[in-house]
Design an enzyme around this catalytic site. Structure first.
Site, mmCIF file in Angstrom:
data_model
loop_
_atom_site.group_PDB
_atom_site.id
_atom_site.type_symbol
_atom_site.label_atom_id
_atom_site.label_comp_id
_atom_site.label_asym_id
_atom_site.label_seq_id
_atom_site.Cartn_x
_atom_site.Cartn_y
_atom_site.Cartn_z
ATOM 1 N N ASN A 268 0.842 -1.196 0.000
ATOM 2 C CA ASN A 268 0.000 0.000 0.000
ATOM 3 C C ASN A 268 0.881 1.251 0.000
ATOM 4 O OD1 ASN A 268 0.934 0.348 2.645
ATOM 5 N ND2 ASN A 268 -0.931 -0.449 3.586
ATOM 6 N N ASP B 135 -8.833 -10.471 0.168
ATOM 7 C CA ASP B 135 -8.081 -9.580 1.047
ATOM 8 C C ASP B 135 -8.197 -8.127 0.582
ATOM 9 O OD1 ASP B 135 -5.861 -9.382 3.249
ATOM 10 O OD2 ASP B 135 -5.095 -8.231 1.541
#
Length: 345
Positions: free
Chosen positions: A25, A220
């Protein structure tokens, strides 16, 4: 009929991979779905190799269940993931693979156990995908190891049967919010999210079914979106409860992956993720429940320390029921962690 001779368990398999920017991320934490995909790839390789040590049809190990997966430490861009898979139990038609992920910091040389998981596979014939092959038995170091493996096998088999693992049909998908009007922040409807994905050849095994790791990665991603919308902070996967693969997803199917909050404690969020599939090509495009699981996420500050999680605002009896069920799972897992800690001391 002769009894198959037990084989020495296949040597542990290890695969390594450098974590890149597109694996993480915006703050550098590697996505849990990337790690889940690597875990499943290692399990599939060692399971398929072992099952093809016998004469007869060639086969491919198909994932049917993932036991609780623990995310002990976050992994970051630039670290090397060492994924080690080992066969720890075999029944007549299935095998257990236990996987550990070690994160290595190349700059300091430091290593840490980041993840561990247990996966169950069945070998499917390449000539007839519906044919389940026999699994070559393995030799165990001790009788106790075999007995413990048998207990794990019976437990997961019972759970799969309760959840419809034998091909059960789940006709009702998660409904979308009733309308498009703005939802109140920190409610289930505010953070509920869905992802639609067309299954391409690159997603599939030699059987033209979706790789389990591909499905887990999508799950996920959706759970992460739900968690972020609820907290609006950096979030990471903390653990995944058992993932049940109820039915196969074929090439050309459209899958809808939906996540919704079920329970929130002071520092964690439980998110139910459901995967529904339907064929794009067939005339009858009836949806069916393919996979289900619960993901647990935590919120982190800029120093990767846990942050308090906003309370979940419950609306209606159904949300309250799911909240109480999630709370029971949370308390059960907490008691188990405390018991394990005391046992190690």
């Amino acid at each position: 009929m002769s009894v198959p001779q037990a084989l020495e368990a296949a040597s542990p398999l290890q695969i390594c991979r450098l974590m890149r920017p597109d694996d993480a991320n915006i703050v550098g934490n590697v996505h849990g779905g990337i790690i889940l995909k690597m875990i499943e790839e290692a399990g599939c390789i060692i399971g398929t190799r072992h099952c093809n040590t016998q004469n007869g049809d060639r086969c491919l190990a198909a994932l049917v269940r993932v036991e609780k997966t623990e995310f002990l430490f976050p992994m970051f861009i630039g670290e090397v993931a060492h994924v080690t898979a080992e066969i720890t139990y075999t029944s007549k038609h299935s095998l257990e693979v236990q996987v550990k992920v070690i994160a290595e910091n190349l700059l300091t040389g430091a290593k840490k156990l980041a993840n561990k998981a247990a996966l169950w596979y069945v070998p499917c014939s390449l000539q007839n995908v519906e044919k389940i092959m026999d699994v070559p038995p393995i030799k165990y170091a001790t009788a106790e190891d075999e007995e413990q493996g048998r207990k794990r096998y019976e437990a997961q088999k019972l759970e799969r049967e309760k959840k419809g693992g034998g091909g059960g049909h789940f006709p009702t998908p998660v409904p979308p919010p009733a309308d498009d009007s703005p939802k109140e922040q920190h409610t289930v409807g505010y953070s509920q999210s869905s992802l639609i994905h067309l299954v391409a050849p690159s997603d599939c095994t030699l059987h033209n079914n979706v790789h389990g790791g591909v499905t887990m990665k999508l799950m996920d991603e959706v759970a992460g979106i739900v968690a972020f919308r609820h907290c609006n902070t950096n979030i990471v996967t903390a653990s995944v409860e058992a993932i049940n693969f109820h039915r196969k997803i074929h090439k050309g199917c459209v899958v809808t992956v939906t996540g919704r909050l079920t329970f929130v404690s002071n520092k964690s969020m439980e998110i139910e993720v459901l995967v529904d599939a339907s064929s794009l090509m067939e005339a009858k495009k009836q949806k069916y429940r393919a996979v289900s699981a619960f993901f647990n996420f935590i919120s982190l500050d800029k120093d990767n320390k846990p942050l308090p999680v906003p309370a979940l605002k419950i609306e209606g009896e159904e949300e309250q029921r799911r909240f109480e069920e999630g709370k029971a799972r949370y308390l059960q897992n907490k008691a188990k962690r405390l018991a394990d800690k005391e046992r190690k001391q």
